[in-house]
Design a protein around this motif. Structure first.
Motif, PDB file in Angstrom:
ATOM      1  N   TYR A 164       0.854  -1.184   0.000  1.00 54.38           N
ATOM      2  CA  TYR A 164       0.000   0.000   0.000  1.00 54.38           C
ATOM      3  C   TYR A 164       0.891   1.236   0.000  1.00 54.38           C
ATOM      4  O   TYR A 164       1.771   1.364   0.838  1.00 54.38           O
ATOM      5  CB  TYR A 164      -0.912   0.003   1.233  1.00 54.38           C
ATOM      6  N   VAL A 165       0.643   2.156  -0.951  1.00 53.77           N
ATOM      7  CA  VAL A 165       1.496   3.333  -1.111  1.00 53.77           C
ATOM      8  C   VAL A 165       0.655   4.601  -1.027  1.00 53.77           C
ATOM      9  O   VAL A 165      -0.343   4.739  -1.730  1.00 53.77           O
ATOM     10  CB  VAL A 165       2.216   3.302  -2.484  1.00 53.77           C
ATOM     11  N   ASP A 166       1.077   5.527  -0.172  1.00 54.97           N
ATOM     12  CA  ASP A 166       0.484   6.857  -0.105  1.00 54.97           C
ATOM     13  C   ASP A 166       1.260   7.724  -1.097  1.00 54.97           C
ATOM     14  O   ASP A 166       2.425   8.040  -0.882  1.00 54.97           O
ATOM     15  CB  ASP A 166       0.614   7.401   1.313  1.00 54.97           C
ATOM     16  N   GLY A 167       0.638   8.079  -2.205  1.00 51.67           N
ATOM     17  CA  GLY A 167       1.310   8.796  -3.282  1.00 51.67           C
ATOM     18  C   GLY A 167       1.903  10.127  -2.860  1.00 51.67           C
ATOM     19  O   GLY A 167       3.003  10.482  -3.287  1.00 51.67           O
ATOM     20  N   PHE A 168       1.198  10.890  -2.015  1.00 51.01           N
ATOM     21  CA  PHE A 168       1.728  12.184  -1.590  1.00 51.01           C
ATOM     22  C   PHE A 168       2.966  12.001  -0.720  1.00 51.01           C
ATOM     23  O   PHE A 168       3.959  12.706  -0.870  1.00 51.01           O
ATOM     24  CB  PHE A 168       0.662  12.981  -0.850  1.00 51.01           C
ATOM     25  N   ASN A 169       2.928  11.066   0.218  1.00 53.70           N
ATOM     26  CA  ASN A 169       4.109  10.830   1.048  1.00 53.70           C
ATOM     27  C   ASN A 169       5.271  10.318   0.207  1.00 53.70           C
ATOM     28  O   ASN A 169       6.415  10.717   0.415  1.00 53.70           O
ATOM     29  CB  ASN A 169       3.807   9.840   2.180  1.00 53.70           C
ATOM     30  N   LEU A 170       5.005   9.440  -0.720  1.00 50.17           N
ATOM     31  CA  LEU A 170       6.058   8.949  -1.601  1.00 50.17           C
ATOM     32  C   LEU A 170       6.696  10.109  -2.350  1.00 50.17           C
ATOM     33  O   LEU A 170       7.924  10.230  -2.403  1.00 50.17           O
ATOM     34  CB  LEU A 170       5.502   7.925  -2.597  1.00 50.17           C
ATOM     35  N   TYR A 171       5.878  10.981  -2.905  1.00 51.23           N
ATOM     36  CA  TYR A 171       6.403  12.093  -3.690  1.00 51.23           C
ATOM     37  C   TYR A 171       7.221  13.052  -2.822  1.00 51.23           C
ATOM     38  O   TYR A 171       8.359  13.376  -3.140  1.00 51.23           O
ATOM     39  CB  TYR A 171       5.269  12.852  -4.384  1.00 51.23           C
ATOM     40  N   PHE A 172       6.635  13.512  -1.713  1.00 49.24           N
ATOM     41  CA  PHE A 172       7.302  14.539  -0.921  1.00 49.24           C
ATOM     42  C   PHE A 172       8.462  14.017  -0.082  1.00 49.24           C
ATOM     43  O   PHE A 172       9.351  14.777   0.278  1.00 49.24           O
ATOM     44  CB  PHE A 172       6.290  15.298  -0.054  1.00 49.24           C
ATOM     45  N   ARG A 173       8.495  12.743   0.245  1.00 44.34           N
ATOM     46  CA  ARG A 173       9.604  12.201   1.034  1.00 44.34           C
ATOM     47  C   ARG A 173      10.715  11.605   0.180  1.00 44.34           C
ATOM     48  O   ARG A 173      11.861  11.572   0.584  1.00 44.34           O
ATOM     49  CB  ARG A 173       9.096  11.139   2.008  1.00 44.34           C
ATOM     50  N   LEU A 174      10.395  11.121  -1.021  1.00 45.96           N
ATOM     51  CA  LEU A 174      11.394  10.407  -1.815  1.00 45.96           C
ATOM     52  C   LEU A 174      11.679  11.056  -3.158  1.00 45.96           C
ATOM     53  O   LEU A 174      12.823  11.120  -3.588  1.00 45.96           O
ATOM     54  CB  LEU A 174      10.935   8.957  -2.025  1.00 45.96           C
ATOM     55  N   LEU A 175      10.662  11.551  -3.827  1.00 45.01           N
ATOM     56  CA  LEU A 175      10.824  11.922  -5.226  1.00 45.01           C
ATOM     57  C   LEU A 175      11.027  13.406  -5.506  1.00 45.01           C
ATOM     58  O   LEU A 175      11.640  13.745  -6.511  1.00 45.01           O
ATOM     59  CB  LEU A 175       9.618  11.428  -6.026  1.00 45.01           C
ATOM     60  N   VAL A 176      10.518  14.287  -4.665  1.00 44.56           N
ATOM     61  CA  VAL A 176      10.521  15.709  -4.989  1.00 44.56           C
ATOM     62  C   VAL A 176      11.933  16.249  -5.245  1.00 44.56           C
ATOM     63  O   VAL A 176      12.127  17.099  -6.110  1.00 44.56           O
ATOM     64  CB  VAL A 176       9.777  16.536  -3.918  1.00 44.56           C
ATOM     65  N   ASN A 177      12.927  15.766  -4.536  1.00 40.03           N
ATOM     66  CA  ASN A 177      14.301  16.242  -4.717  1.00 40.03           C
ATOM     67  C   ASN A 177      15.155  15.286  -5.541  1.00 40.03           C
ATOM     68  O   ASN A 177      16.381  15.438  -5.586  1.00 40.03           O
ATOM     69  CB  ASN A 177      14.960  16.485  -3.354  1.00 40.03           C
ATOM     70  N   ARG A 178      14.542  14.308  -6.142  1.00 39.90           N
ATOM     71  CA  ARG A 178      15.258  13.336  -6.981  1.00 39.90           C
ATOM     72  C   ARG A 178      14.571  13.230  -8.337  1.00 39.90           C
ATOM     73  O   ARG A 178      13.841  12.284  -8.597  1.00 39.90           O
ATOM     74  CB  ARG A 178      15.278  11.970  -6.289  1.00 39.90           C
ATOM     75  N   PRO A 179      14.817  14.205  -9.221  1.00 37.24           N
ATOM     76  CA  PRO A 179      14.120  14.203 -10.510  1.00 37.24           C
ATOM     77  C   PRO A 179      14.308  12.920 -11.312  1.00 37.24           C
ATOM     78  O   PRO A 179      13.401  12.504 -12.025  1.00 37.24           O
ATOM     79  CB  PRO A 179      14.725  15.397 -11.253  1.00 37.24           C
ATOM     80  N   ALA A 180      15.442  12.284 -11.187  1.00 36.91           N
ATOM     81  CA  ALA A 180      15.684  11.057 -11.962  1.00 36.91           C
ATOM     82  C   ALA A 180      14.783   9.911 -11.502  1.00 36.91           C
ATOM     83  O   ALA A 180      14.558   8.967 -12.252  1.00 36.91           O
ATOM     84  CB  ALA A 180      17.146  10.650 -11.848  1.00 36.91           C
ATOM     85  N   ALA A 181      14.270   9.984 -10.273  1.00 40.30           N
ATOM     86  CA  ALA A 181      13.457   8.894  -9.727  1.00 40.30           C
ATOM     87  C   ALA A 181      11.956   9.116  -9.927  1.00 40.30           C
ATOM     88  O   ALA A 181      11.161   8.280  -9.521  1.00 40.30           O
ATOM     89  CB  ALA A 181      13.754   8.719  -8.237  1.00 40.30           C
ATOM     90  N   LYS A 182      11.553  10.201 -10.555  1.00 43.83           N
ATOM     91  CA  LYS A 182      10.127  10.506 -10.670  1.00 43.83           C
ATOM     92  C   LYS A 182       9.364   9.532 -11.548  1.00 43.83           C
ATOM     93  O   LYS A 182       8.151   9.477 -11.498  1.00 43.83           O
ATOM     94  CB  LYS A 182       9.929  11.936 -11.150  1.00 43.83           C
ATOM     95  N   TRP A 183      10.043   8.744 -12.377  1.00 41.33           N
ATOM     96  CA  TRP A 183       9.377   7.735 -13.197  1.00 41.33           C
ATOM     97  C   TRP A 183       9.511   6.366 -12.547  1.00 41.33           C
ATOM     98  O   TRP A 183       9.581   5.359 -13.206  1.00 41.33           O
ATOM     99  CB  TRP A 183       9.931   7.742 -14.623  1.00 41.33           C
ATOM    100  N   LEU A 184       9.512   6.355 -11.248  1.00 44.96           N
ATOM    101  CA  LEU A 184       9.682   5.164 -10.449  1.00 44.96           C
ATOM    102  C   LEU A 184       8.566   4.149 -10.691  1.00 44.96           C
ATOM    103  O   LEU A 184       7.389   4.487 -10.680  1.00 44.96           O
ATOM    104  CB  LEU A 184       9.662   5.597  -8.980  1.00 44.96           C
ATOM    105  N   ASN A 185       8.959   2.898 -10.917  1.00 44.00           N
ATOM    106  CA  ASN A 185       7.994   1.798 -10.986  1.00 44.00           C
ATOM    107  C   ASN A 185       7.852   1.289  -9.557  1.00 44.00           C
ATOM    108  O   ASN A 185       8.745   0.627  -9.030  1.00 44.00           O
ATOM    109  CB  ASN A 185       8.493   0.693 -11.912  1.00 44.00           C
ATOM    110  N   ILE A 186       6.742   1.618  -8.919  1.00 42.14           N
ATOM    111  CA  ILE A 186       6.611   1.297  -7.497  1.00 42.14           C
ATOM    112  C   ILE A 186       6.489  -0.201  -7.230  1.00 42.14           C
ATOM    113  O   ILE A 186       6.812  -0.654  -6.140  1.00 42.14           O
ATOM    114  CB  ILE A 186       5.455   2.083  -6.838  1.00 42.14           C
TER     115      ILE A 186
END
Length: 108
Positions: free
Chosen positions: A6-28
């Motif tokens: 189970y993934v909370d999309g907002f938490n995933l984005y703001f904790r992991l992806l927002v400062n890592r542009p290369a990871a924004k196309w992450l296959n969860i």
């Protein structure tokens, strides 16, 4: 054993992806299968599904955010094990001011 992530999309984005542009196309789904903490799980666990919970982002601050989010959601939908669940996000104004707590004196 079948395992669902189970993934909370907002938490995933703001904790992991927002400062890592290369990871924004992450296959969860792939991420969930390769988590470092995965060693804590029984090797017999197999990720059979990922439930991704999110809501529509506003374009008020970043006008290109909604179309970018839609592209990402469309990409996630290409993975059969991922199901997307849309919710709603509510903004509310603060309704109470900050109160100064009373000063306590020690007896003694």
């Amino acid at each position: 054993m079948r395992t669902i992530i189970y993934v909370d999309g907002f938490n995933l984005y703001f904790r992991l992806l927002v400062n890592r542009p290369a990871a924004k196309w992450l296959n969860i789904k792939t991420l969930s299968e390769r988590l470092p903490d995965r060693a804590k799980f029984d090797p017999a666990n197999v990720v059979t599904g990922v439930r991704y919970y999110t809501t529509r982002v506003s374009g008020r601050i970043v006008p290109v955010a909604p179309p970018r989010q839609q592209i990402y959601l469309d990409a996630l939908r290409t993975v059969p094990e991922i199901s997307i669940h849309m919710g709603s996000f509510l903004l509310s104004e603060k309704f109470a001011g900050l109160v100064k707590p009373p000063e306590f004196r020690l007896r003694g």
